[in-house]
Scaffold this motif. Structure first.
Motif, PDB file in Angstrom:
ATOM      1  N   PHE A 171       0.809  -1.213   0.000  1.00 27.82           N
ATOM      2  CA  PHE A 171       0.000   0.000   0.000  1.00 27.82           C
ATOM      3  C   PHE A 171       0.848   1.271   0.000  1.00 27.82           C
ATOM      4  CE2 PHE A 171      -2.464  -3.396   1.914  1.00 27.82           C
ATOM      5  CZ  PHE A 171      -3.640  -3.332   1.181  1.00 27.82           C
ATOM      6  N   ALA A 172       2.145   1.102  -0.300  1.00 31.94           N
ATOM      7  CA  ALA A 172       3.017   2.276  -0.381  1.00 31.94           C
ATOM      8  C   ALA A 172       2.738   3.046  -1.657  1.00 31.94           C
ATOM      9  CB  ALA A 172       4.485   1.864  -0.324  1.00 31.94           C
ATOM     10  N   GLU A 173       2.945   4.346  -1.591  1.00 30.75           N
ATOM     11  CA  GLU A 173       2.720   5.210  -2.744  1.00 30.75           C
ATOM     12  C   GLU A 173       4.022   5.392  -3.518  1.00 30.75           C
ATOM     13  OE1 GLU A 173      -0.143   6.285  -3.648  1.00 30.75           O
ATOM     14  OE2 GLU A 173      -1.339   5.749  -1.887  1.00 30.75           O
ATOM     15  N   GLY A 174       3.869   5.782  -4.768  1.00 29.98           N
ATOM     16  CA  GLY A 174       5.044   6.062  -5.579  1.00 29.98           C
ATOM     17  C   GLY A 174       5.234   5.028  -6.674  1.00 29.98           C
ATOM     18  N   ALA A 175       5.528   5.518  -7.869  1.00 30.22           N
ATOM     19  CA  ALA A 175       5.685   4.614  -9.014  1.00 30.22           C
ATOM     20  C   ALA A 175       6.872   3.691  -8.836  1.00 30.22           C
ATOM     21  CB  ALA A 175       5.830   5.435 -10.299  1.00 30.22           C
ATOM     22  N   THR A 176       7.958   4.183  -8.207  1.00 29.08           N
ATOM     23  CA  THR A 176       9.149   3.358  -8.010  1.00 29.08           C
ATOM     24  C   THR A 176       8.860   2.182  -7.101  1.00 29.08           C
ATOM     25  OG1 THR A 176      10.561   5.304  -8.295  1.00 29.08           O
ATOM     26  CG2 THR A 176      11.545   3.362  -7.282  1.00 29.08           C
ATOM     27  N   VAL A 177       8.153   2.433  -6.009  1.00 25.58           N
ATOM     28  CA  VAL A 177       7.815   1.367  -5.067  1.00 25.58           C
ATOM     29  C   VAL A 177       6.892   0.346  -5.724  1.00 25.58           C
ATOM     30  CG1 VAL A 177       6.748   0.842  -2.850  1.00 25.58           C
ATOM     31  CG2 VAL A 177       8.121   2.916  -3.116  1.00 25.58           C
ATOM     32  N   VAL A 178       5.955   0.823  -6.506  1.00 21.26           N
ATOM     33  CA  VAL A 178       5.026  -0.085  -7.189  1.00 21.26           C
ATOM     34  C   VAL A 178       5.773  -1.020  -8.124  1.00 21.26           C
ATOM     35  CG1 VAL A 178       3.130  -0.200  -8.858  1.00 21.26           C
ATOM     36  CG2 VAL A 178       3.061   1.467  -6.999  1.00 21.26           C
ATOM     37  N   ARG A 179       6.720  -0.481  -8.875  1.00 16.40           N
ATOM     38  CA  ARG A 179       7.503  -1.326  -9.779  1.00 16.40           C
ATOM     39  C   ARG A 179       8.362  -2.321  -9.002  1.00 16.40           C
ATOM     40  NH1 ARG A 179       7.944   3.568 -12.828  1.00 16.40           N
ATOM     41  NH2 ARG A 179       9.903   4.063 -11.763  1.00 16.40           N
ATOM     42  N   VAL A 249      -0.592 -11.953  -3.226  1.00 13.59           N
ATOM     43  CA  VAL A 249       0.068 -10.648  -3.200  1.00 13.59           C
ATOM     44  C   VAL A 249       0.060 -10.014  -4.585  1.00 13.59           C
ATOM     45  CG1 VAL A 249       2.300  -9.507  -2.898  1.00 13.59           C
ATOM     46  CG2 VAL A 249       1.511 -11.154  -1.199  1.00 13.59           C
ATOM     47  N   MET A 250       0.353 -10.814  -5.605  1.00 11.99           N
ATOM     48  CA  MET A 250       0.351 -10.291  -6.972  1.00 11.99           C
ATOM     49  C   MET A 250      -1.044  -9.835  -7.379  1.00 11.99           C
ATOM     50  SD  MET A 250       2.913 -13.074  -8.779  1.00 11.99           S
ATOM     51  CE  MET A 250       2.979 -12.187 -10.339  1.00 11.99           C
ATOM     52  N   GLU A 251      -2.065 -10.633  -7.028  1.00  8.11           N
ATOM     53  CA  GLU A 251      -3.439 -10.257  -7.365  1.00  8.11           C
ATOM     54  C   GLU A 251      -3.862  -9.002  -6.595  1.00  8.11           C
ATOM     55  OE1 GLU A 251      -5.795 -13.652  -6.536  1.00  8.11           O
ATOM     56  OE2 GLU A 251      -4.960 -14.868  -8.165  1.00  8.11           O
ATOM     57  N   THR A 252      -3.468  -8.927  -5.321  1.00  8.82           N
ATOM     58  CA  THR A 252      -3.796  -7.741  -4.527  1.00  8.82           C
ATOM     59  C   THR A 252      -3.132  -6.504  -5.100  1.00  8.82           C
ATOM     60  OG1 THR A 252      -3.986  -9.118  -2.540  1.00  8.82           O
ATOM     61  CG2 THR A 252      -3.733  -6.746  -2.219  1.00  8.82           C
ATOM     62  N   ASN A 253      -1.882  -6.658  -5.523  1.00 10.10           N
ATOM     63  CA  ASN A 253      -1.173  -5.521  -6.108  1.00 10.10           C
ATOM     64  C   ASN A 253      -1.883  -5.034  -7.365  1.00 10.10           C
ATOM     65  OD1 ASN A 253       1.232  -3.746  -6.388  1.00 10.10           O
ATOM     66  ND2 ASN A 253       1.559  -4.972  -8.222  1.00 10.10           N
ATOM     67  N   LEU A 254      -2.338  -5.970  -8.203  1.00 10.02           N
ATOM     68  CA  LEU A 254      -3.076  -5.576  -9.409  1.00 10.02           C
ATOM     69  C   LEU A 254      -4.393  -4.893  -9.051  1.00 10.02           C
ATOM     70  CD1 LEU A 254      -2.507  -8.705 -11.687  1.00 10.02           C
ATOM     71  CD2 LEU A 254      -1.417  -6.469 -11.868  1.00 10.02           C
ATOM     72  N   SER A 255      -5.069  -5.396  -8.022  1.00  9.62           N
ATOM     73  CA  SER A 255      -6.334  -4.779  -7.594  1.00  9.62           C
ATOM     74  C   SER A 255      -6.108  -3.368  -7.067  1.00  9.62           C
ATOM     75  CB  SER A 255      -6.997  -5.636  -6.515  1.00  9.62           C
ATOM     76  OG  SER A 255      -7.294  -6.937  -7.002  1.00  9.62           O
ATOM     77  N   ILE A 256      -5.016  -3.189  -6.301  1.00  7.45           N
ATOM     78  CA  ILE A 256      -4.705  -1.858  -5.774  1.00  7.45           C
ATOM     79  C   ILE A 256      -4.425  -0.884  -6.907  1.00  7.45           C
ATOM     80  CG2 ILE A 256      -3.021  -0.542  -4.438  1.00  7.45           C
ATOM     81  CD1 ILE A 256      -2.747  -2.958  -2.606  1.00  7.45           C
ATOM     82  N   GLN A 257      -3.661  -1.343  -7.896  1.00  2.09           N
ATOM     83  CA  GLN A 257      -3.364  -0.471  -9.036  1.00  2.09           C
ATOM     84  C   GLN A 257      -4.625  -0.146  -9.822  1.00  2.09           C
ATOM     85  OE1 GLN A 257      -0.382   0.867  -9.036  1.00  2.09           O
ATOM     86  NE2 GLN A 257      -0.061  -0.490  -7.266  1.00  2.09           N
TER      87      GLN A 257
END
Length: 324
Positions: A171-179, A249-257
């Motif tokens: 749930f961290a913000e920032g494009a770098t962290v997301v990547r 985790v991967m699915e959650t990350n996609l849902s968050i995005q």
């Protein structure tokens, strides 16, 4: 490079003696020999195969890399292929070390293809259990398998810790962290798939060794091999749960995005709707036709009032719906 040990009567008699002395020792009743070969040349394997009566197919598998964990039974010996697993501290990646093992009635021969397996730790396990030395080759094989399986637990624990760290960054913000989260999740999933290929077949390997028809595991060693088997089962189940977890985790990350994208689209749509109102009003009053207030200050005031009122109403309406 070769390392040797000689056990006789349940005691360690000699260590690091010449390989050429092995046939002499094997001729003595009650002698058990351990021979470790590190990256042996093909001619060395062939010579060992002739001295110990090892099948040519087993020698071929021992000389090749990429074998799956398995146990093959031959007339005079058993051939076992297994892997040691460690975690690279700098990159966080799994490092697989392949090991080939020949099990004969009087000898245990290990063939290491790299230095990833810490053989000194295996020797320490043998030295820490002198009461079981009399069990011969089965005792030596147990210490080796116990070392490998303990390595599985260390690796899977570190994978678990890495996944927990990844969850904290979801749930961290920032494009770098997301990547970084996306890349790390993919790397962990790949590592777990490779780790599963190593751990899962070991259940059948240990279970096969415990069969009475192989005459490898004596009665006093059965509880120790059962303990290794239980550890393999636990490592396998842990690996399966982590694989499901990293998938979540991967699915959650996609849902968050996707949710973040929806929030952005709502904001863009809201501002587009707000901007559309003055555009529509000014466009209407910009007609080259007579209309109420045409050519008079009333038309300017009425159009300006409409723009301000409609824009403010839309802004608060979207804010109330949490679009802005």
């Amino acid at each position: 490079m070769a390392r040797t040990r000689l056990y006789r009567g349940g005691s360690l008699v000699r260590e690091d003696f010449p390989v050429g002395d092995i046939p002499e020792y094997l001729a003595e009743a009650g002698s058990v020999v351990w021979l470790d070969l590190y990256r042996p040349e093909p001619e060395v394997l062939d010579r060992v195969g002739r001295e110990f009566g090892i099948h040519e197919l087993a020698l071929e598998d021992a000389g090749k890399e990429g074998q799956r964990p398995k146990i093959d039974r031959y007339r005079a010996h058993e051939f076992l292929s297994a892997y040691g697993v460690t975690m690279d501290q700098r990159s966080g990646e799994l490092v697989m070390s392949e090991l080939a093992v020949f099990v004969t009635p009087q000898a245990l021969i290990t063939v290491r293809k790299d230095d990833g397996i810490h053989i000194d730790d295996v020797l320490s396990r043998w030295d820490d259990a002198p009461e079981l030395t009399a069990q011969g080759v089965g005792f030596l094989l147990h210490g080796l398998l116990d070392h490998l399986v303990d390595g599985y637990f260390v690796a899977v624990q570190r994978l678990d810790d890495s996944i927990e760290d990844l969850e904290d960054q979801l749930f961290a913000e920032g494009a770098t962290v997301v990547r970084q989260v996306q890349r790390r999740a993919y790397e962990l999933r790949k590592s777990l798939v490779e780790f599963r290929r190593v751990v899962l077949p070991m259940r059948e390997v240990v279970n096969t060794l415990m069969r009475p028809t192989l005459h490898v595991v004596s009665e006093p060693l059965v509880p120790y091999y059962q303990d290794v088997y239980d550890h393999v089962l636990r490592a396998t189940e842990w690996t399966e749960s982590l694989r499901d977890l990293v998938g979540s985790v991967m699915e959650t990350n996609l849902s968050i995005q996707a949710n973040r994208m929806n929030e952005i689209m709502k904001q863009v749509t809201s501002w587009a709707a707000i901007i559309a109102v003055p555009t529509a009003i000014t466009g209407f009053y910009g007609q080259n036709l007579p209309f109420p207030g045409f050519g008079d200050h009333v038309g300017l005031l009425s159009s300006s009032a409409l723009i301000v009122v409609a824009t403010v109403l839309l802004f608060f309406a979207f804010r109330r719906q949490d679009w802005l």
